[in-house]
Design a protein around this motif. Structure first.
Motif, short mmCIF file in Angstrom:
data_model
loop_
_atom_site.label_atom_id
_atom_site.label_comp_id
_atom_site.label_asym_id
_atom_site.label_seq_id
_atom_site.Cartn_x
_atom_site.Cartn_y
_atom_site.Cartn_z
N LEU A 98 -5.07 4.01 7.63
CA LEU A 98 -4.10 4.88 6.95
C LEU A 98 -3.91 4.44 5.51
N ASP A 99 -3.35 5.35 4.71
CA ASP A 99 -3.02 5.03 3.32
C ASP A 99 -1.52 4.79 3.17
N THR A 100 -0.92 4.17 4.18
CA THR A 100 0.52 3.88 4.20
C THR A 100 0.74 2.46 4.70
N PHE A 101 2.02 2.05 4.76
CA PHE A 101 2.35 0.74 5.31
C PHE A 101 1.89 0.61 6.76
N GLY A 102 1.83 1.71 7.49
CA GLY A 102 1.40 1.62 8.87
C GLY A 102 1.67 2.90 9.63
N PRO A 103 1.33 2.93 10.91
CA PRO A 103 1.50 4.15 11.70
C PRO A 103 2.93 4.41 12.15
N ASP A 104 3.81 3.43 12.04
CA ASP A 104 5.21 3.61 12.42
C ASP A 104 6.08 3.79 11.18
N THR A 146 -3.04 10.81 3.97
CA THR A 146 -1.83 11.60 3.71
C THR A 146 -1.58 11.80 2.22
N GLY A 147 -2.40 11.15 1.37
CA GLY A 147 -2.16 11.20 -0.06
C GLY A 147 -1.06 10.27 -0.52
N TRP A 148 -0.54 9.44 0.40
CA TRP A 148 0.61 8.60 0.06
C TRP A 148 0.26 7.44 -0.87
N ALA A 149 -1.02 7.14 -1.00
CA ALA A 149 -1.42 6.01 -1.86
C ALA A 149 -1.00 6.22 -3.31
N LYS A 150 -0.83 7.48 -3.72
CA LYS A 150 -0.43 7.73 -5.11
C LYS A 150 0.99 7.24 -5.38
N ARG A 151 1.75 6.94 -4.32
CA ARG A 151 3.11 6.43 -4.49
C ARG A 151 3.16 4.90 -4.44
N TRP A 152 2.00 4.28 -4.32
CA TRP A 152 1.92 2.81 -4.28
C TRP A 152 2.64 2.21 -5.50
N GLY A 153 3.47 1.22 -5.25
CA GLY A 153 4.19 0.58 -6.34
C GLY A 153 5.51 1.24 -6.69
N THR A 154 5.89 2.28 -5.94
CA THR A 154 7.17 2.95 -6.16
C THR A 154 8.02 2.84 -4.90
N PRO A 155 9.35 2.99 -5.02
CA PRO A 155 10.19 2.95 -3.81
C PRO A 155 9.82 4.02 -2.79
#
Length: 371
Positions: free
Chosen positions: A299-305, A265-274
């Motif tokens: 996934l590149d997020t905390f999880g699928p939920d 999802t490209g969400w990894a670029k937000r790692w370390g931010t709220p």
């Protein structure tokens, strides 16, 4: 070593060309190996013979040695990956023993192709090295020289490793309520003459894998899985999604033979931010689609939920329904991946967890790609 694939329609003369190329390459001073792709299930061992009995008893690999030949039998299952992974393993068997490998078949591989038969025949994956209307002794020496010059170079340098793992530090984001990560000195050079650090973290910290026990009191722990279960043939799906956007199965491509669906999802670029906690999530239907088509999930997020934050929408699902569908069906879920944008659609995924019989564990996730 140089590798080329010999492809063409049935009865075009592929095997005849392989025979003649082997002889021509040997005349040129090269040591040659061959790989034959077989499209249908064939028993290469004799049922009832000792080697077959060894396999039937459950041996992971059986080698038969005679005064003249050595034969190796290795059962292959879905967890071992698709055709590309099978070909990679076959090529690895040669090590440094040969200069050239001629692969008959594997038309979908990225290897350079020698196409035998009608020039109007189907197109094949990978670059076309030569078209040969029919096996021809007069032209085979020139073709052998072309193979030596332009075949794909395979070996240890041909494999690229991409680290898909976030650093574990005291600043590592964790799911709300999970233990924070800490790395503190337990012994120091000044006081003790050496350094030891105390590492404290939860089983789902950083880049990690979920086992079914994570959501199911009776589910399997990581101890129930073999090492091979963490070596998967992966398919990456790149999806543009907004914060807290549900992702349904209609966003997924048609299913294929991969073991692992990697949702980028490209969400990894937000790692370390709220903003990282307000990631897109899979609907229960999307999770069920993965189960139906026999995919593990990454996934590149905390999880699928959806992760609970102040920005949660009252209409969002509560609890962990996607986790429950996936883990309840025995699927593994890998979370908090990074660097997915550096990869193509298909790659070999390796993510070995700490050897702890728990509901999850950090992993060092790596993608292997072969040029």
């Amino acid at each position: 070593m140089k590798v080329v694939s010999i492809v063409g329609e049935s009865d075009a003369g592929k095997t005849t060309l392989v025979e003649r190329l082997v002889a021509a390459l040997e005349r040129a001073g090269a040591t040659v190996g061959t790989v034959k792709g077989i499209h249908h299930a064939v028993e290469l061992d004799d049922p009832g013979k000792d080697t077959h009995r060894h396999r039937s008893a459950g041996a992971a690999r059986v080698v038969g040695v005679t005064p003249d030949l050595t034969a190796s039998f290795r059962p292959v299952g879905k967890a071992d990956g698709g055709p590309d992974a099978a070909l990679d393993r076959a090529l690895a068997e040669f090590g440094d023993d040969v200069d050239v490998v001629l692969v008959e078949g594997f038309s979908g591989s990225a290897l350079p192709k020698v196409v035998v038969g009608d020039p109007g025949a189907s197109d094949y994956a990978g670059p076309e090295l030569e078209r040969v209307p029919a096996p021809d002794d007069a032209a085979v020496d020139a073709l052998a020289a072309r193979v030596l010059a332009d075949g794909a170079e395979r070996g240890t340098d041909a494999t690229t490793l991409t680290d898909l793992t976030h650093d574990l530090t005291a600043e590592t984001p964790v799911y709300p309520g999970d233990p924070a990560v800490s790395v503190t000195p337990a012994a120091t050079h000044d006081d003790d003459g050496y350094r030891v650090s105390a590492l404290s973290l939860g089983t789902h910290a950083g880049t990690h894998v979920d086992a079914p026990r994570h959501v199911d009191p009776e589910g399997a722990t990581l101890g129930a899985y073999d090492l091979a279960d963490f070596r998967l043939d992966a398919r990456r799906v790149s999806l543009d999604a907004d914060a807290r956007e549900p992702i349904g199965p209609e966003r997924f491509p048609d299913p294929d033979d991969a073991d692992l669906l990697v949702v980028d999802t490209g969400w990894a670029k937000r790692w370390g931010t709220p903003a990282y906690a307000d990631h897109p999530y899979l609907t229960a239907a999307a999770a069920s689609w993965c189960v139906e088509h026999d995919y593990h999930l990454a996934l590149d997020t905390f999880g699928p939920d959806p992760t609970p934050t102040a920005n949660a929408d009252p209409a969002e699902p509560t609890g962990v329904p996607a986790h429950e569908r996936l883990l309840g069906a025995g699927r593994l879920v890998f979370e908090n991946l990074t660097n997915l944008g550096a990869l193509g659609e298909r790659f070999a995924f390796r993510a070995y967890p700490l050897k702890v019989d728990a509901d999850g564990a950090p992993v060092r996730a790596v993608a292997e790609t072969t040029e």
